[in-house]
Design a protein around this motif. Sequence first.
Motif, PDB file in Angstrom:
ATOM      1  N   THR A 337       0.956  -1.119   0.082  1.00 53.58           N
ATOM      2  CA  THR A 337       0.126   0.144   0.028  1.00 53.58           C
ATOM      3  C   THR A 337       1.037   1.185  -0.065  1.00 53.58           C
ATOM      4  OG1 THR A 337      -1.445   1.488   1.321  1.00 53.58           O
ATOM      5  CG2 THR A 337      -0.259  -0.115   2.428  1.00 53.58           C
ATOM      6  N   ASP A 338       0.474   2.529  -0.796  1.00 55.49           N
ATOM      7  CA  ASP A 338       1.074   3.511  -0.511  1.00 55.49           C
ATOM      8  C   ASP A 338       0.692   4.659   0.513  1.00 55.49           C
ATOM      9  OD1 ASP A 338      -1.420   4.162  -1.048  1.00 55.49           O
ATOM     10  OD2 ASP A 338      -1.070   5.202  -3.150  1.00 55.49           O
ATOM     11  N   GLU A 339      -0.244   3.693   1.494  1.00 58.23           N
ATOM     12  CA  GLU A 339      -0.593   4.375   2.847  1.00 58.23           C
ATOM     13  C   GLU A 339      -1.529   5.704   2.458  1.00 58.23           C
ATOM     14  OE1 GLU A 339       2.231   4.565   5.616  1.00 58.23           O
ATOM     15  OE2 GLU A 339       2.825   2.378   5.471  1.00 58.23           O
ATOM     16  N   LYS A 340      -1.914   5.931   1.176  1.00 54.79           N
ATOM     17  CA  LYS A 340      -2.629   7.124   0.812  1.00 54.79           C
ATOM     18  C   LYS A 340      -3.855   6.627  -0.169  1.00 54.79           C
ATOM     19  CE  LYS A 340       1.662   9.881   0.833  1.00 54.79           C
ATOM     20  NZ  LYS A 340       2.341  10.581  -0.025  1.00 54.79           N
ATOM     21  N   LYS A 341      -3.670   6.283  -1.056  1.00 51.12           N
ATOM     22  CA  LYS A 341      -4.986   5.947  -1.958  1.00 51.12           C
ATOM     23  C   LYS A 341      -5.082   4.486  -2.277  1.00 51.12           C
ATOM     24  CE  LYS A 341      -3.821  10.485  -4.506  1.00 51.12           C
ATOM     25  NZ  LYS A 341      -3.728  10.921  -5.814  1.00 51.12           N
TER      26      LYS A 341
END
Length: 464
Positions: A337-341
Motif C-alpha cells: 500500500t502507498d498508505e494514501k490511495k
Amino acid sequence: MPHAKLQDLYVQVLEKIKPSEREVESELAFANALLDQIRKTKGPHIHTVLAGSLARNTHLKNDRDIDLFVLYPKNLERSAFEKEGLQLGKKIFAKNKYEIAYSEHPYVRGIIQGYEVEIVPSYHVENANELKSAVDRSPLHVQYLLGALNSKKCDEVRLFKQFLKGINAYGADTKFNSLPGYATELLIIHYGSFNALLEGMRAWRMQECIDIKNHYKNPGEALKKFNAPLVIVDPTDANRNVAAALSFNQYCRMIAAAHAFMKKPSKAFFFGKKEKPWPLRRVQNALNTKELIALQLQYPKNVLPDIVWGQTRRMGKKIRTALEQNDFRPVRNAEWTDEKKMIVLLFELESLELEKTRIRKGPFVTDPASTQRFLNAHKKPLGGPRIEEGRWVIETPRAHTHARTFMEHYLPALKATEKPEMKKALQHARILDEPALQRLYKKSKAFQPFFTHYLDGKEKFLEY
C-alpha cells in the motif's frame, strides 16, 4: 575485513546516523518545554516522563520523535484516566495537527513544530507487579536503560538500528513485524557491541532466548512459555517477550543478513541500494514466466497505517486460504500500500486456470463403512466411481476453473467477514490480471519499486 577497517566502517556509518550535539540539545529543549507545559496544566496527573530513544540517547539523526508519558495515580478509575489523558493531550496540541490513536487505550499524537509528538497517559507504577495497562512499562524501561547504557553502547545501538533499517527489518509495527527500539537496546546490552551481536546472531538457530536478568531457570522454560523464534525477556517484566512482534521470516532474514555482512562488510547493509524500477519491457518478460492475479482496493480514510497493514495482511491470508481450498495452489503472495490511495494484494499461482473436473479420492475398498458413506455422498459424479490403487475415485465438476471468476465469486463473502473500514475499501475493488498489472505499473511510480522487488525475488543484502 581486518578489525581496524571494520571499525573505520562503523565510524563512517555513525558519522551519517548520529545526531549532532546541537541537534540533541534542540530536541531535548523542545521536549522539556512540552513536559513543563504538561506539568503546569491542571489535572490529576502526578508525574511526566520523556521516553523513547531520545530519552535513552539512542535515536538516529533526523528521527524527530518525541514520546511523552503522563503518569496518573493508580487509584484513578479507567474511564477518568482515559478522559483526562485525552483532554490533556488535546490541550497541549492546541491548534496543531493531531489525531486520536489507540494502543491498549487512546492517546493523542500529531505534529508540533515539525516534531512527531505522542502524549501517552499511563499509570504511575513502581514495578511490573503493579501494571494496570501495557504502556505503564515504558517509564520503567527508561529507568532501567539509563542505568545499563553508556555513550559507547548508545552508538552500538544506533549501528544496529540502522543495520535493521537497511535490510527492512526495523520496527514492531505490522508493516515490518520486526524489532522495536527497546529490543535493539537490550540486545546490545546483552552482547556488548554491534559486532559481537552480529557474531551472536550467526549462531542463532530455530529459537533463541535472551534473558538478561535471568528471570527463568533456563532458556527452554522461557521459550516454552512465549513460543516465539526470538524471546527477549523484559528485564522489568518477566511476563513479557520484547520481541513478540518479530515474525519467523524476519528473524531468519536478520540471521542471513548477519552472515552476509560478516562475510563481506559494506555500508550498503546500513543504507541499502536504491532499487531502480525495471523498464516496462523487462516487467512484461518477467510476467511471461509467472501466473499472477491481484486485488486492488481503495485505501480507507482516517485509519492508521499500522491498522490497515494488519487488516490487509489478514485479508491476504484469507484469500490465499480460499484459493488453496479451490485447488489454485498459491506459490507466493504479497501485500502493498502507498498508505494514501491504494492497496494491492498480489497472488502468484501455479496456474490461473484449472481442469473442468476435479479428481476426488475416496476410502480404500477394504473399509466398507467409509465406502458406503462416500458412495452415498456422490451418487451422480461426472466420472466413476472406479477403483485406482485400491481406493474409490470419482470426478466432480469444478464450480470455478479460472482464478478470476473465483475471485469475483469470493469477494462478497470476503466483504461480509471484514471490519467496516475494509468493507468500504472492498466496495470498489478491482481484480487485476497481468495486463492490468502492467498498466498499474506504468501509471503508478509508487507501485513500481514494490513490483520490481517482487518480480526480482532476491534478498538485496546478498548482493552487497
